[in-house]
Design an enzyme around this catalytic site. Structure first.
Site, short mmCIF file in Angstrom:
data_model
loop_
_atom_site.label_atom_id
_atom_site.label_comp_id
_atom_site.label_asym_id
_atom_site.label_seq_id
_atom_site.Cartn_x
_atom_site.Cartn_y
_atom_site.Cartn_z
N GLY A 1 -0.23 -0.40 13.54
CA GLY A 1 -1.00 -0.97 12.70
C GLY A 1 -1.34 -0.53 11.16
O GLY A 1 -0.93 0.63 11.00
N ASP B 1 6.53 1.18 2.26
CA ASP B 1 6.10 2.43 2.84
C ASP B 1 6.79 3.71 2.05
O ASP B 1 7.52 4.41 2.80
CB ASP B 1 6.08 2.31 4.17
CG ASP B 1 5.08 1.36 5.03
OD1 ASP B 1 4.25 1.06 4.14
OD2 ASP B 1 5.36 0.94 6.00
N ARG C 1 -3.98 2.79 7.05
CA ARG C 1 -4.51 3.32 5.72
C ARG C 1 -4.08 1.94 4.68
O ARG C 1 -4.17 2.52 3.42
CB ARG C 1 -4.35 4.48 5.21
CG ARG C 1 -2.97 4.93 5.02
CD ARG C 1 -2.80 6.33 4.27
NE ARG C 1 -1.32 6.65 4.28
CZ ARG C 1 -0.85 7.78 3.65
NH1 ARG C 1 -1.74 8.29 2.79
NH2 ARG C 1 0.54 7.83 3.63
N ARG D 1 -0.64 -2.37 -3.71
CA ARG D 1 0.60 -2.69 -3.26
C ARG D 1 0.87 -4.60 -3.36
O ARG D 1 0.03 -5.17 -2.67
CB ARG D 1 1.36 -2.33 -2.01
CG ARG D 1 1.02 -0.73 -1.99
CD ARG D 1 1.84 -0.23 -0.92
NE ARG D 1 1.57 -0.49 0.52
CZ ARG D 1 1.95 0.32 1.63
NH1 ARG D 1 2.87 0.99 1.24
NH2 ARG D 1 1.65 -0.13 2.85
N ASP E 1 8.08 0.10 12.27
CA ASP E 1 7.09 -0.42 11.74
C ASP E 1 7.07 -0.22 10.03
O ASP E 1 6.26 -0.73 9.35
CB ASP E 1 5.90 0.47 12.25
CG ASP E 1 5.95 1.84 12.04
OD1 ASP E 1 6.73 2.38 12.53
OD2 ASP E 1 4.99 2.30 11.40
N ASP F 1 -8.22 9.12 8.65
CA ASP F 1 -9.51 8.80 8.02
C ASP F 1 -9.21 7.26 7.22
O ASP F 1 -10.00 7.09 6.68
CB ASP F 1 -9.85 9.68 7.18
CG ASP F 1 -8.94 10.14 6.00
OD1 ASP F 1 -7.92 9.60 5.55
OD2 ASP F 1 -9.18 11.40 5.47
N GLY F 2 -7.87 7.06 7.01
CA GLY F 2 -7.66 5.91 6.13
C GLY F 2 -7.67 5.90 4.70
O GLY F 2 -7.23 4.85 4.11
#
Length: 522
Positions: free
Chosen positions: A101, A280, A104, A193, A270, A135-136
């Site tokens: 998932g 990514d 971040r 993004r 992913d 921590d995202g």
């Protein structure tokens, strides 16, 4: 107030997480979780792409507004939107990882402009239920790399997500760059993004792995309806047509990667978009010396699964995982296998055509395969800069002797002393064959040069360039960031004022962190 033409199809038509608890957990029977960005303490805009802003319906005036700063830093939620994080699974380095998932990333909303749909997503805006032990947040270092690279790839003609903006959060973020027990605080940053959607191979893998075929079908139907509307077939044929198209766009993306010497570094399922776009940007890199075994990812240093030469095979492996995920909707392996079996043959054809274009061959000949294979073998024998070699190759003329032709590219060698008599002889032999071959072409020398210069870039975002930019930006100097951004907009043009960037990797960058060694947090 900024005007965005909002659309919320994803959250309107697909199932949401029933819990609003923002802590790491397993999320079942849902495509996403609603989550709010963490308010940054003192956000500031470093850079924005006017082209991307225009694409989503914003102006230069909008970019300079408080609304823009607040919305794309996560300070405020844009009216009538509900931010969310995607739920998906995936294979990481070949191993099933289960639920992953958006750890971040937070999707702000969908927008429509000039009949095109875009999803706007903040990367580094705080934790989500998928953050696991992280921590995202994101740091300036990785955010600069993402912002610059997404736009560089676009201008190179490589299918990619785009980057609207790069902001400082005003907060400090703790990071262990190489995972070696030496954490340090760095400046926090946020990138916005932009993509048609952020649906991944892993989005389908999640539901298939849980045998949640109801939501698997919902997601597939939604994806085809909104992102592949030209597919008008029904039932099984519809899903096969979807898989066929994802296979072909993925293949074309990989051919582009190989054309410009780009190594993604972490091709987990992913990290694979169903749109066939590069997504990514983490431990990526461009080949400096042509080396099919190179990967920029320190995590992959031992097995080199995601090395340059293996990217086509990994793309196919990942497509097998997507096929497995879609199988419950198709219930027959043979048609999926037929599509997958064609991948390697189709790739070889596309790769050959791409290499013929790089070498300036408009007339396609069967024996070109041999010339290309002997070239790639030669390029690996002694450190040879890929970008400089192919760019300079365009200056070879039909009248050149083998030695004259060789001299036009010798600047691409990192150390000419490594060229012993055997290698020199092999290079002269190759150029003898090459000059004979270009004499079979109908294009003039200048026409062939112009054609080659549309596929062989002069400027790419080398890791050392990004690192110099990071070092300056960390001190608050963004002039190099602006310079590189402008240069990378026209990578195929000569741009004499940027000539200093048409150069081999400097020695200091050979083993420097951020230049040759990158982690998944890079």
């Amino acid at each position: 107030m900024m005007k965005l033409h909002l659309q919320n199809n994803f959250i309107a038509e697909l199932p949401a997480d029933t819990s609003d608890i923002n802590m790491p957990r397993q999320v079942k029977q849902a495509c996403y979780s609603f989550v709010l960005p963490k308010k940054p303490s003192n956000p500031s805009l470093i850079h924005a792409s006017i082209e991307v802003a225009n694409a989503i319906g914003l102006s230069q005036e909008d970019i300079l507004s408080d609304d823009f700063l607040n919305t794309f830093s996560g300070s405020t939620v844009f009216p009538e939107t509900k931010p969310f994080a995607l739920c998906y699974a995936g294979h990481q380095f070949g191993n099933w990882a289960g639920q992953l998932g958006d750890g971040r990333a937070i999707n702000l909303t969908e927008v429509v402009h000039e009949n095109k749909t875009y999803t706007l997503q903040l990367k580094g805006a705080g934790p989500t239920p998928y953050s696991r032990t992280a921590d995202g947040f994101a740091v300036l270092r990785s955010s600069i790399r993402e912002h610059l690279c997404a736009e560089a790839m676009h201008y190179l003609g490589v299918p990619t997500t785009r980057s609207l903006s790069l902001m400082l959060s005003g907060d400090q973020v703790l990071r262990d760059v190489l995972y070696n027990g030496n954490p340090a605080y760095e400046k926090g940053a946020i990138v916005c993004r932009v993509a048609p959607s952020f649906i991944r191979f892993g989005s389908f893998e999640l539901f298939a792995s849980r045998e949640d075929h109801v939501n698997l079908k919902l997601l597939a139907d939604f994806t085809i309806k909104h992102h592949f509307p030209h597919i008008q077939k029904e039932d099984v044929e519809k899903y096969l047509a979807f898989f066929q198209e994802v296979t072909q766009t993925t293949l074309k993306m990989i051919v582009h990667w190989q054309r410009v010497g780009f190594v993604h570094g972490v091709m987990n399922t992913d990290n694979m978009s169903i749109h066939g776009i590069t997504i990514d940007y983490g431990p990526y890199g461009w080949l400096e010396d042509y080396n099919s075994g190179w990967t920029p990812n320190t995590t992959d240093n031992q097995h080199k699964r995601y090395r340059f030469g293996n990217q086509p095979e990994i793309a196919l492996w990942n497509l097998y995982q997507l096929a497995n995920a879609l199988y419950p909707l198709i219930k027959e392996a043979k048609p999926l296998e037929t599509i997958l079996d064609a991948f390697s043959t189709d790739y070889e054809k596309e790769y050959l055509n791409m290499m013929q274009n790089k070498l300036g061959f408009q007339i396609k000949k069967e024996q070109d395969v041999v010339l290309i294979q002997s070239l790639t073998q030669l390029l690996e024998r002694v450190e040879t800069d890929m970008t400089i070699f192919f760019r300079n190759l365009s200056t070879v003329t039909k009248a050149d002797t083998a030695i004259t032709a060789f001299n036009t590219i010798k600047d691409a060698f990192y150390n000419e002393k490594d060229l012993d008599e055997t290698i020199l002889s092999d290079w002269h032999d190759w150029f003898e064959k090459y000059t004979i071959r270009i004499n079979e072409e109908t294009l003039s020398d200048s026409e062939r040069k112009n054609q080659m210069n549309t596929v062989n870039p002069k400027y790419v975002l080398r890791n050392y360039m990004a690192q110099l930019c990071i070092d300056d930006s960390d001190k608050g100097d963004y002039s190099l960031l602006n310079e590189l951004f402008e240069m990378l907009k026209n990578p195929y043009d000569e741009q004499p004022n940027f000539q200093k960037w048409f150069a081999k990797r400097p020695d200091w960058a050979r083993d420097k962190v951020g230049c040759s060694m990158l982690s998944c947090s890079s």
